[in-house]
Design a protein around this motif. Structure first.
Motif, mmCIF file in Angstrom:
data_model
loop_
_atom_site.group_PDB
_atom_site.id
_atom_site.type_symbol
_atom_site.label_atom_id
_atom_site.label_comp_id
_atom_site.label_asym_id
_atom_site.label_seq_id
_atom_site.Cartn_x
_atom_site.Cartn_y
_atom_site.Cartn_z
ATOM 1 N N VAL A 7 11.120 -10.783 6.711
ATOM 2 C CA VAL A 7 10.282 -10.263 7.787
ATOM 3 C C VAL A 7 8.910 -9.836 7.295
ATOM 4 O O VAL A 7 7.887 -10.103 7.931
ATOM 5 N N ALA A 8 8.855 -9.166 6.165
ATOM 6 C CA ALA A 8 7.611 -8.538 5.737
ATOM 7 C C ALA A 8 6.623 -9.510 5.093
ATOM 8 O O ALA A 8 5.420 -9.312 5.157
ATOM 9 N N GLY A 9 7.154 -10.572 4.479
ATOM 10 C CA GLY A 9 6.255 -11.469 3.755
ATOM 11 C C GLY A 9 5.831 -10.829 2.449
ATOM 12 O O GLY A 9 6.574 -10.802 1.490
ATOM 13 N N GLN A 10 4.642 -10.268 2.421
ATOM 14 C CA GLN A 10 4.140 -9.622 1.213
ATOM 15 C C GLN A 10 4.751 -8.242 1.030
ATOM 16 O O GLN A 10 5.345 -7.680 1.942
ATOM 17 N N ARG A 11 4.590 -7.704 -0.161
ATOM 18 C CA ARG A 11 4.961 -6.319 -0.430
ATOM 19 C C ARG A 11 3.696 -5.566 -0.835
ATOM 20 O O ARG A 11 2.799 -6.144 -1.442
ATOM 21 N N PRO A 12 3.624 -4.277 -0.503
ATOM 22 C CA PRO A 12 2.400 -3.528 -0.809
ATOM 23 C C PRO A 12 2.342 -3.088 -2.262
ATOM 24 O O PRO A 12 3.362 -3.031 -2.954
ATOM 25 N N LYS A 13 1.167 -2.761 -2.695
ATOM 26 C CA LYS A 13 1.010 -2.042 -3.956
ATOM 27 C C LYS A 13 1.376 -0.587 -3.680
ATOM 28 O O LYS A 13 0.847 0.035 -2.758
ATOM 29 N N MET A 14 2.290 -0.049 -4.476
ATOM 30 C CA MET A 14 2.754 1.321 -4.270
ATOM 31 C C MET A 14 1.933 2.264 -5.151
ATOM 32 O O MET A 14 1.852 2.086 -6.371
ATOM 33 N N VAL A 15 1.332 3.267 -4.508
ATOM 34 C CA VAL A 15 0.440 4.181 -5.213
ATOM 35 C C VAL A 15 0.960 5.604 -5.037
ATOM 36 O O VAL A 15 1.143 6.074 -3.906
ATOM 37 N N GLY A 16 1.216 6.270 -6.140
ATOM 38 C CA GLY A 16 1.754 7.626 -6.094
ATOM 39 C C GLY A 16 0.757 8.637 -6.612
ATOM 40 O O GLY A 16 0.174 8.463 -7.686
ATOM 41 N N TYR A 17 0.562 9.713 -5.842
ATOM 42 C CA TYR A 17 -0.368 10.769 -6.236
ATOM 43 C C TYR A 17 0.395 12.067 -6.505
ATOM 44 O O TYR A 17 1.221 12.483 -5.707
ATOM 45 N N GLN A 18 0.069 12.669 -7.636
ATOM 46 C CA GLN A 18 0.677 13.936 -8.020
ATOM 47 C C GLN A 18 -0.373 15.041 -8.011
ATOM 48 O O GLN A 18 -1.579 14.778 -8.083
ATOM 49 N N ALA A 19 0.097 16.274 -7.917
ATOM 50 C CA ALA A 19 -0.800 17.412 -8.084
ATOM 51 C C ALA A 19 -1.102 17.572 -9.565
ATOM 52 O O ALA A 19 -0.221 17.416 -10.413
ATOM 53 N N SER A 20 -2.356 17.891 -9.896
ATOM 54 C CA SER A 20 -2.772 17.943 -11.306
ATOM 55 C C SER A 20 -1.940 18.915 -12.133
ATOM 56 O O SER A 20 -1.678 18.662 -13.314
ATOM 57 N N GLY A 21 -1.491 20.000 -11.526
ATOM 58 C CA GLY A 21 -0.696 20.976 -12.263
ATOM 59 C C GLY A 21 0.763 20.609 -12.371
ATOM 60 O O GLY A 21 1.566 21.353 -12.945
ATOM 61 N N SER A 22 1.116 19.463 -11.798
ATOM 62 C CA SER A 22 2.514 19.025 -11.801
ATOM 63 C C SER A 22 2.532 17.495 -11.829
ATOM 64 O O SER A 22 3.017 16.857 -10.910
ATOM 65 N N ALA A 23 2.012 16.941 -12.926
ATOM 66 C CA ALA A 23 1.777 15.492 -12.963
ATOM 67 C C ALA A 23 2.376 14.820 -14.190
ATOM 68 O O ALA A 23 1.662 14.283 -15.037
ATOM 69 N N PRO A 24 3.695 14.804 -14.315
ATOM 70 C CA PRO A 24 4.299 14.165 -15.484
ATOM 71 C C PRO A 24 4.000 12.676 -15.596
ATOM 72 O O PRO A 24 3.907 12.147 -16.707
ATOM 73 N N PHE A 25 3.831 11.984 -14.468
ATOM 74 C CA PHE A 25 3.533 10.551 -14.541
ATOM 75 C C PHE A 25 2.141 10.301 -15.116
ATOM 76 O O PHE A 25 1.873 9.236 -15.679
ATOM 77 N N LEU A 26 1.244 11.271 -14.958
ATOM 78 C CA LEU A 26 -0.093 11.135 -15.544
ATOM 79 C C LEU A 26 -0.116 11.610 -16.986
ATOM 80 O O LEU A 26 -0.948 11.162 -17.777
ATOM 81 N N ARG A 27 0.776 12.520 -17.349
ATOM 82 C CA ARG A 27 0.824 13.031 -18.716
ATOM 83 C C ARG A 27 1.663 12.125 -19.611
ATOM 84 O O ARG A 27 1.616 12.233 -20.832
ATOM 85 N N GLY A 28 2.484 11.289 -18.990
ATOM 86 C CA GLY A 28 3.351 10.411 -19.760
ATOM 87 C C GLY A 28 4.555 11.122 -20.341
ATOM 88 O O GLY A 28 5.251 10.585 -21.206
ATOM 89 N N ALA A 29 4.816 12.332 -19.862
ATOM 90 C CA ALA A 29 5.945 13.124 -20.351
ATOM 91 C C ALA A 29 6.252 14.208 -19.333
ATOM 92 O O ALA A 29 5.427 14.546 -18.473
ATOM 93 N N MET A 30 7.442 14.755 -19.423
ATOM 94 C CA MET A 30 7.849 15.810 -18.504
ATOM 95 C C MET A 30 6.973 17.055 -18.675
ATOM 96 O O MET A 30 6.466 17.331 -19.768
#
Length: 380
Positions: free
Chosen positions: A233-256
């Motif tokens: 049904v959908a055809g394409q899939r979207p680019k998934m973009v996740g935003y974190q709060a700077s004071g709680s951003a393990p995905f940006l720090r690369g670690a917990m």
């Protein structure tokens, strides 16, 4: 006029794509079917022309997207004979768990951080009759404890590590595709535990498949729990973009992050439970993670409320804050269609909203002259 088509919740709506049986007792509060609102005023301020939508999950029964997953988690817990559920929560999960447990007639135990939960969310958990346990620690401490309890006690864990939660939450992607007629180019979400970005990707993967077989990505994440009908049904899939709060951003720090801190309490999580699969989602979708300061988040929350009439909680606004920045800097190209998930309603955290409101109540005498003067003095 057609009659007899009352909406009864997302499990009935998507029964052929969810792991339920014909005789399964469905525990529902009419969740799902939330509005996809095209923003009109905010995009006019951008130099880049885009289609910008918000999926307002704050209009679910308990005011957040958690209801999508909780209807599935509690339905399956009941089907499997459980008489109690348990969760750790920054607020929204506890509200949803308490409400759906009440609906099912079972007990909900909710573990929350002491002093680190918005009052609107705590009120919900208490009013629905759950057993609220406040710990001297943060969400990550609570998560560690409820996992241990669920392994030893006769209670079902309903945090997003429960695969049925993601099965319910994937239905938001179905609704978006149904309304747009296709998947968006970009889907932006706030990221805390990272279960929701994973769930959306499951939904988009299922809809993009061209046969009745599972696609590889969906199999990776659903762990065999979905009932996939296929169809492309959908055809394409979207680019998934996740935003974190700077004071709680393990995905940006690369670690917990051991001591996360942000005004966006719903994403104040330093040890995401969906860490590994969220990285896979980012890679497979071609998207990215980024961070927003508390100031950026609150500005976006206020902007949505004052210019679009959409009142979301702070964590929700992270998706819009990040999307607007990436539209301005060209990372999201002109002409793109962008959906931002607003995960919860602004009434979840009224104190934060009131503290940043542009206008405070005007106190005047109960006389027509005084009221008229106040109106005239404040006409835009």
């Amino acid at each position: 006029m057609a009659f007899g088509h009352r909406y009864t919740g997302l499990i009935e709506r998507y029964r052929d794509r969810l792991p339920v049986h014909d005789d399964t007792r469905i525990i529902s509060l009419g969740e799902g079917n939330t509005p996809l609102i095209r923003l009109n005023n905010i995009p006019r301020q951008l130099d880049h022309e885009v289609e910008l939508y918000v999926k307002f999950e704050g209009l679910n029964p308990t005011g957040s997207f958690k209801d999508r997953g909780m209807t599935m988690a509690v339905t399956k817990a009941l089907e499997e004979g459980s008489r109690a559920i348990i969760c750790a929560s920054t607020g929204n999960t506890s509200a949803a768990a308490a409400a759906y447990a009440a609906r099912a007639g079972i007990t909900a135990f909710v573990v929350i951080p002491d002093g680190k939960i918005a009052m609107g969310k705590l009120a919900q958990a208490m009013m629905h009759g759950s057993v609220v346990i406040q710990i001297e620690g943060n969400f990550d401490d609570g998560m560690r404890l409820v996992k241990q309890v669920a392994a030893e006690a006769p209670v079902t864990l309903v945090n997003s590590v429960n695969p049925y939660r993601l099965q319910g939450q994937k239905t938001a992607a179905f609704e978006i595709v149904e309304e747009l007629g296709r998947a968006p180019d970009y889907h932006c979400l706030p990221v805390g535990n990272a279960g929701n970005i994973t769930a959306h990707w499951i939904g988009y993967c299922e809809l993009s498949a061209v046969s009745g077989d599972h696609v590889t990505e969906a199999c990776t994440f659903c762990k065999g729990h979905c009932r996939f009908a296929g169809g492309g049904v959908a055809g394409q899939r979207p680019k998934m973009v996740g935003y974190q709060a700077s004071g709680s951003a393990p995905f940006l720090r690369g670690a917990m992050v051991d001591q996360p801190d942000t005004v966006a309490t719903a994403i104040r999580i330093g040890h995401p439970q969906s860490w590994d699969v969220a990285w896979k989602v980012q890679k497979e979708s071609g998207g990215w993670f980024d961070e927003c300061t508390d100031e950026e988040i609150l500005v976006a929350q206020k902007l949505l409320a004052e210019q679009e009439g959409v009142f979301c909680e702070p964590a929700s606004a992270a998706s819009v804050a990040g999307a607007l920045r990436d539209i301005r800097n060209g990372r999201i190209p002109e002409g793109s269609s962008v959906v931002c998930t607003l995960t919860g309603h602004g009434l979840k955290d009224p104190d934060t909203a009131i503290a940043q409101a542009s206008r405070t109540p005007i106190k005047v005498a109960a006389e027509i002259g005084a009221v008229t003067r106040a109106i005239l003095d404040n006409m835009d």
